[in-house]
Design a protein around this motif. Sequence first.
Motif, PDB file in Angstrom:
ATOM      1  N   THR A  63      51.647  55.176  83.518  1.00 19.36           N
ATOM      2  CA  THR A  63      52.382  56.147  82.704  1.00 19.36           C
ATOM      3  C   THR A  63      53.881  56.044  82.963  1.00 19.36           C
ATOM      4  N   ALA A  66      55.193  52.886  81.274  1.00 21.96           N
ATOM      5  CA  ALA A  66      55.322  53.053  79.823  1.00 21.96           C
ATOM      6  C   ALA A  66      56.569  53.860  79.490  1.00 21.96           C
ATOM      7  N   ASP A  67      56.848  54.865  80.303  1.00 22.12           N
ATOM      8  CA  ASP A  67      58.021  55.691  80.072  1.00 22.12           C
ATOM      9  C   ASP A  67      59.318  54.908  80.271  1.00 22.12           C
ATOM     10  N   GLU A  70      60.322  52.435  77.460  1.00 26.17           N
ATOM     11  CA  GLU A  70      60.789  52.972  76.177  1.00 26.17           C
ATOM     12  C   GLU A  70      62.295  52.737  76.018  1.00 26.17           C
ATOM     13  N   PRO A  71      62.720  52.274  74.853  1.00 22.61           N
ATOM     14  CA  PRO A  71      64.152  52.028  74.645  1.00 22.61           C
ATOM     15  C   PRO A  71      65.026  53.267  74.833  1.00 22.61           C
ATOM     16  N   GLY A  72      64.514  54.440  74.547  1.00 23.37           N
ATOM     17  CA  GLY A  72      65.305  55.657  74.653  1.00 23.37           C
ATOM     18  C   GLY A  72      65.314  56.287  76.029  1.00 23.37           C
ATOM     19  N   ASN A  73      64.697  55.644  77.018  1.00 27.85           N
ATOM     20  CA  ASN A  73      64.674  56.195  78.363  1.00 27.85           C
ATOM     21  C   ASN A  73      66.100  56.259  78.893  1.00 27.85           C
ATOM     22  N   ARG A  80      65.233  51.366  85.906  1.00 24.54           N
ATOM     23  CA  ARG A  80      64.048  51.194  85.049  1.00 24.54           C
ATOM     24  C   ARG A  80      63.319  49.900  85.420  1.00 24.54           C
TER      25      ARG A  80
END
Length: 127
Positions: A63, A66-67, A70-73, A80
């Motif tokens: 999880t 996956a977070d 994400e491009p918007g993280n 990251r």
Amino acid sequence: MTSTQTLSPAYGRPDIGLRSPRSIEYDLIARVTQRLRSAWEARKQDFAALAAALHDNNRLWSTLAADVAEPGNGLPAALRAQLFYLFQFTAEHSRAVLNDGASAEVLIDINTAVMRGLRGTGPEGGA
């Protein structure tokens, strides 16, 4: 089951709305880590509990991966990438624990280090 019993879990934590996402993440990682630590200590008596705890830890890291993918993280790219690497390492090492008898201690240490980061403390517990 009465409607009161059905709703009870939803109202069992009135503080949940007041907590930050960081605090919620910390508590989740702490619960998974404690379960993994207990299962590791009792592995000779209950290997199935260890397998279940490793599975939960892998779900947690999947999880998180996956977070951070994400491009918007909003985390910095380097952090990251490090967290994604830890996901990969955790998955690989969990297999080694199950198949080859490797120690789960490193997985517990990783989770503990992430919890320190979420709390803003260094390795020795200081800021």
